[in-house]
Design a protein around this motif. Sequence first.
Motif, short mmCIF file in Angstrom:
data_model
loop_
_atom_site.label_atom_id
_atom_site.label_comp_id
_atom_site.label_asym_id
_atom_site.label_seq_id
_atom_site.Cartn_x
_atom_site.Cartn_y
_atom_site.Cartn_z
N ASP A 289 12.86 1.52 28.18
CA ASP A 289 14.14 2.73 28.17
C ASP A 289 14.91 2.48 26.74
O ASP A 289 14.87 1.37 25.96
N LYS A 290 15.72 3.41 26.84
CA LYS A 290 16.65 3.47 25.35
C LYS A 290 18.19 3.81 25.74
O LYS A 290 18.42 4.21 27.00
N ILE A 291 18.97 3.37 24.92
CA ILE A 291 20.53 3.85 25.00
C ILE A 291 20.73 4.70 24.03
O ILE A 291 20.06 4.59 23.03
N LEU A 292 21.92 5.35 23.95
CA LEU A 292 22.34 6.21 22.88
C LEU A 292 23.97 5.76 22.57
O LEU A 292 24.65 5.74 23.49
N VAL A 293 24.02 5.57 21.14
CA VAL A 293 25.30 5.21 20.76
C VAL A 293 25.92 6.30 19.62
O VAL A 293 24.92 6.70 19.02
N ASN B 211 18.65 -7.14 25.97
CA ASN B 211 17.79 -6.44 26.70
C ASN B 211 16.47 -5.82 26.39
O ASN B 211 15.88 -5.18 27.09
N ASP B 212 16.34 -5.98 25.11
CA ASP B 212 14.84 -5.40 24.40
C ASP B 212 15.06 -3.94 24.94
O ASP B 212 13.95 -3.23 25.51
N VAL B 213 16.20 -3.19 24.68
CA VAL B 213 16.32 -1.68 24.79
C VAL B 213 16.58 -1.05 23.31
O VAL B 213 17.21 -1.51 22.73
N GLU B 214 15.86 -0.07 23.24
CA GLU B 214 15.94 0.68 21.98
C GLU B 214 17.31 1.24 21.90
O GLU B 214 17.64 1.81 22.79
N VAL B 215 17.79 1.51 20.61
CA VAL B 215 18.88 2.32 20.66
C VAL B 215 18.87 3.50 19.67
O VAL B 215 18.29 3.54 18.48
N VAL B 216 19.36 4.48 20.14
CA VAL B 216 19.16 6.06 19.49
C VAL B 216 20.68 6.23 18.91
O VAL B 216 21.38 6.19 19.89
N LYS B 217 20.59 6.60 17.73
CA LYS B 217 22.09 6.89 17.27
C LYS B 217 22.33 8.31 16.72
O LYS B 217 21.46 8.86 16.12
N VAL B 218 23.38 8.73 17.25
CA VAL B 218 24.00 10.03 16.95
C VAL B 218 25.21 10.03 16.42
O VAL B 218 26.27 9.83 17.06
N PRO B 219 25.34 9.77 14.98
CA PRO B 219 26.69 9.62 14.41
C PRO B 219 27.70 10.37 14.69
O PRO B 219 27.42 11.92 15.20
N LEU B 220 29.03 9.89 14.86
CA LEU B 220 30.24 10.90 14.88
C LEU B 220 30.47 11.79 13.82
O LEU B 220 29.58 11.29 12.79
N ASP B 221 31.41 12.66 13.92
CA ASP B 221 31.64 13.56 12.68
C ASP B 221 32.69 13.19 12.00
O ASP B 221 33.58 13.22 12.32
#
Length: 386
Positions: free
Chosen positions: A111-115, A130-140
């Motif tokens: 599974d993944k988290i988003l930051v 925790n061996d969890v992938e991180v998806v990044k969606v930058p702030l504006d």
Amino acid sequence: MSPKNFSLEALIRPNILKLKPYRCARDDYSEGILLDANENAFGPSVPAAAHHDLPDTLLARYPDPYQRELKAQLADWRGLTRAAWDHVFLGVGSDEVLDIVMRVACTPGTDKILVCPPTYGMYTVSADINDVEVVKVPLDVDRAFALDVDAVLKALEADAKIKVVFLCSPGNPTGSVLVESDVRRILDFDGWNGLVVMDEAYIDFADQRSAVALIKQYPNLLVSQTFSKSFGMAGVRLGVAYAQPPLIAVLSKTKAPYNISNPTAQLGIAAMSPQGLSTFKTNIAAAKEQRARLLRELPKLPRAGKILGTSDANFVLIQVLGKDGRPCNATALALYKALAEEHKVVVRFRGNDYGCNACVRVTVGTREEVDYLLAKWRTHFATAKV
Ligand SMILES: Cc1ncc(COP(=O)(O)O)c(C=O)c1O
């Protein structure tokens, strides 16, 4: 209840759903001669003077795993009722809260988290552990670090492996509160099944209301707060989470049984007393006064650039300019090092964070500390080589 399709059962890892929590004899019996938990009946090896008013038994005996009194006070204080103690979870700092949410929802290696960068570094550290992938969606960056809601929703819809979104308001290092209607759009979104964590470590320094006000409406929301910042109790390690009872119950059965020590609980209860809350108010007002001074005075300093974000927390994020008058990471780094090494005042270099080129983050100090920082900044640039 919104969103319509949210299912806690479908979200939580099956092994956690099935988990039988640790039980001790004291869940059933807590009075009388206690010969059940292998404690030391002869008392603590701590000189009485060193533990002030805490009775020996509070040191020698295991703490209450449930801490209902402190939870009831915290629920009441945040505008729920005392009876809503089951909407509250306590952690060893909010770092434990953030980690445990990830552990109950994200299967390692899958599974993944988003930051939303730039943001608090522990989300990624916990994910890595925790061996969890991180998806990044930058702030504006161009809208003072507001959420790019459309991009977040697109990422959530595209990837069912994302189980938790970590939002930070006010943000660290941005200092910007997130707009409630933006957060609600993510909470209302039906195109995924996951949790939204609102990390409100700095909320008491902001003028915006806490997202705890949204808890009743959203089963997919967890609000994380801490005694480390506005209560000035970082050394105590007491974090708080607010959510609906089914999610709180999942966290509670997953935590170590005695994560909140007796001294910690006592200090938390003391902070919730009228005297504690009055000191809290006074100190917040003092911090806001010094923040206002920093916001006025920092821009007047040599090589000071723009203040980024909306400065709703107890720090200010400011760009440092090079000799050519443009934001310069090397200049910011040299300032950071000189302040720490030559002048013994430590700020934080944030120039490598997304959207924070050439920035240092200055925590609000006392009046004297602010005076000192302003003076040493000037001293540094009187002779600085870069
Ligand atoms: C945004 C944010 N969340 C959480 C924390 C961790 O706080 P605690 O001391 O409660 O673990 C920090 C600490 O700096 C923080 O900046």
